[in-house]
Design a protein around this motif. Structure first.
Motif, PDB file in Angstrom:
ATOM      1  N   LEU A   1      13.119 -25.347 -12.620  1.00 55.68           N
ATOM      2  CA  LEU A   1      12.512 -26.504 -13.283  1.00 55.68           C
ATOM      3  C   LEU A   1      13.365 -26.869 -14.497  1.00 55.68           C
ATOM      4  O   LEU A   1      13.696 -26.002 -15.306  1.00 55.68           O
TER       5      LEU A   1
ATOM      6  N   GLN B   1       7.807 -22.917 -16.789  1.00 59.51           N
ATOM      7  CA  GLN B   1       6.666 -23.686 -16.266  1.00 59.51           C
ATOM      8  C   GLN B   1       5.492 -23.753 -17.248  1.00 59.51           C
ATOM      9  O   GLN B   1       4.736 -24.712 -17.258  1.00 59.51           O
TER      10      GLN B   1
ATOM     11  N   GLY C   1       5.019 -27.171 -16.023  1.00 55.25           N
ATOM     12  CA  GLY C   1       4.844 -27.030 -14.576  1.00 55.25           C
ATOM     13  C   GLY C   1       3.788 -27.966 -14.008  1.00 55.25           C
ATOM     14  O   GLY C   1       3.605 -28.011 -12.792  1.00 55.25           O
TER      15      GLY C   1
END
Ligand SMILES: C[S@@+](CC[C@H](N)C(=O)[O-])C[C@H]1O[C@@H](n2cnc3c(N)ncnc32)[C@H](O)[C@@H]1O
Length: 537
Positions: A304, A327, A345
């Protein structure tokens, strides 16, 4: 509105496992559409055969199937479905064919008819444009169509194509973008076409119930806009689990990136020009960190990278950004004059540059053609409160509902962060359909309902209660124009069935571009309650 990366994965699912299916020396015969009797050893179950002939409604396969019907004609397709020839591809695995592209599918691919003397059969080729002659290599076949890789554009459509527009070295291989070779104006036109087609194919409404579909609202940024990317990689095999010599080139098997077009295989991506500068700058060090310890990974990972204002530097006016990779960490963004925080997240729109135009458009559309001034706002599927908070200055009471308890925590926090008077905005965690029980005291005639569901759209329980609630205005924002068309069709039909002299009209409908360079389109519809024959109620 959802993440186009998840939609991209959806697209890859539509053409799954190209390399797995065909990488082996002898391809499975049914993959290339060879008639069933030749594959008796691999007989499919009755259920699987039925599934093959009936794409899941509103899936990318179903959307493509409607595009194919538009080219071949419903009668021909229906006949082929009945006599079983709809799966008999005239094209074999790795056949190379020359084609003339007739139109663009809703997924952004070129559509052509297979060369004669074959029976009508569509070939789907990415990265090409109407009017172009191309060479393409078949890798898979499905119902009345084959999927093919673009080998060469033999005769380009020079009115639309300009290769110098392409800003990414992976364009043409990566599944992320479809439209970098065309002007932004053309992209917006293609997205309008996708909205028109979706309502024609999926709303089950006569054309007369729909307004002229407006032009697509553009994104202020067309590159450098994505505030979130999620590259991924597979874990090394047992035999590959030794530390790498970092002075040597990265081994072939190690790919950290996005899906290759038409496959589920990962391609190595070192840069993504549609992502923000903060994310692009963070990608190389992140990749280096993974490469240096790749031998420690036992499972594949989806990474991410999320662009955030620097929380440690909010006092300065410099607008410093950082890349968040955890996240659970908190991300902060500014939209217009408002601040938003959310967990990295969880869901938040991925193109910050277009959020003020989007929310302003929704606000203006709500107040444009109504004689009654709405005072109450219900924000279903509210996430971290984007619409609630941006529109709160224009309403007396605002309430939102959302499945994710984390997002609700942040929606509540965001109301405080923006000094919204205590009690004006309330948020609760739960299924969107539960909201109707809690807004019984709202005056329906002065209430606006915003719906912004995930790709699968609303469920019947929600729509049934919406129809009973009969609020003044419904704003339906969607990242999947096909389920949006289905739901709006259902709302209008159920209203007719009520027989109480009230109905909704679709006052306006248009796309807004959250994802430039891709075929994804966001769509906003405004539904207004009217007396069936007297006009606005
Ligand atoms: C497309 S997002 C929109 C979020 C928000 N409107 C925004 O623009 O930031 C859809 C949201 O619906 C939520 N959701 C999914 N299913 C839901 C359900 N059945 N009831 C309520 N919320 C749901 C998801 O968690 C997600 O936050």
């Amino acid at each position: 509105m959802a993440d186009p990366e998840s939609a991209t994965t959806g697209q890859a699912r539509a053409h799954p496992g190209k390399e797995q299916d065909f990488g082996r020396k002898k391809p499975r015969l049914d993959d290339v559409g060879t008639p069933k009797k030749q594959v008796s050893k691999h007989k499919k179950s009755r259920a699987a055969r039925k599934r093959d002939l009936n794409p899941e409604p509103y899936s990318p396969e179903d959307v493509l199937h409607r595009d194919i019907i538009q080219i071949i004609g419903k009668e021909v397709v229906d006949k082929a479905l009945v006599d079983g020839s709809a799966k008999n591809s005239p094209l074999q695995f790795h056949d190379e064919v020359e084609l003339e592209i007739l139109s663009i599918s809703s997924g952004g691919d070129g559509l052509a008819l297979a060369p004669t003397p074959h029976p009508p059969w569509v070939v789907v080729v990415p990265f090409c444009l109407p009017g172009e002659k191309v060479r393409a290599k078949v890798y898979r076949s499905g119902l009345m169509h084959s999927l093919a890789d673009l080998v060469e554009v033999v005769t380009p459509n020079n009115e639309l194509r300009d290769q110098s527009r392409v800003q990414c070295k992976y364009f043409g291989t990566c599944a992320g973008c479809q439209y970098q070779m065309v002007s932004y104006e053309t992209q917006l036109g293609l997205k309008r076409d996708a909205v028109v087609k979706a309502f024609k194919n999926f709303s089950d409404l006569p054309e007369s119930s729909l307004p002229e579909i407006g032009s697509t609202i553009g994104s202020p940024l067309q590159y450098g806009y994505r505030t979130k990317i999620t590259p991924h990689f597979e874990a090394p095999r047992q035999s590959q689990r030794q530390p790498l010599d970092l002075a040597e080139p990265t081994p072939e098997w190690l790919k950290i990136g996005f899906n290759k077009v038409g496959t589920r295989t990962t391609m190595d991506i070192e840069d993504c020009p549609i992502a923000t500068k903060t994310i692009r700058d963070a990608l190389t060090p992140m990749r280096e960190g993974i490469i240096s310890k790749i031998h420690t990974y036992k499972r594949g990972v989806s990474l991410l990278l999320r662009d955030s204002l620097d929380m440690s530097d909010l006092a300065s006016s410099l607008d410093k950004h950082v890349c968040i990779t955890d996240q659970k960490a908190i991300v902060r963004e500014q939209v217009g004059g408002m601040s938003f925080e959310y967990q990295a997240g969880s869901f938040f729109q991925n193109n910050n540059s277009v959020l003020e135009p989007l929310t302003t458009y929704v606000k203006n559309a709500i107040f444009a053609h109504t004689s009654v001034m709405p005072t109450h706002l219900v924000d279903a599927y509210c996430g971290a409160g984007l619409f609630s908070i941006m529109l709160s200055p224009h309403f007396e009471v605002v309430t939102g509902i959302e499945l994710s308890a984390d997002s609700i925590r942040f929606a509540t926090r965001n109301a405080e962060l923006n000094n919204i008077p205590k009690g004006k905005c309330t948020f609760r965690a739960g299924d969107a359909a539960n909201i109707f029980a809690t807004v019984k005291s709202f005056p329906p005639g002065e209430t606006v309902l915003i719906i912004d569901p995930p790709r699968k759209g609303c469920d019947e329980n929600f729509i049934r209660q919406l129809v009973e609630f009969k609020c003044n205005t419904v704003v339906y924002v969607s990242c999947n124009v096909h389920t949006q068309a289905r739901d709006i069709g259902m709302i209008l039909k159920k209203m007719e069935g009520h027989g109480d002299g009230k109905t909704y009209v679709v006052e306006s409908l248009r796309g807004i571009d959250l994802f430039p360079q891709t075929a994804h389109v966001e769509s906003v519809a405004i539904l207004r309650l009217v007396s069936s024959d007297l006009g606005p109620s």
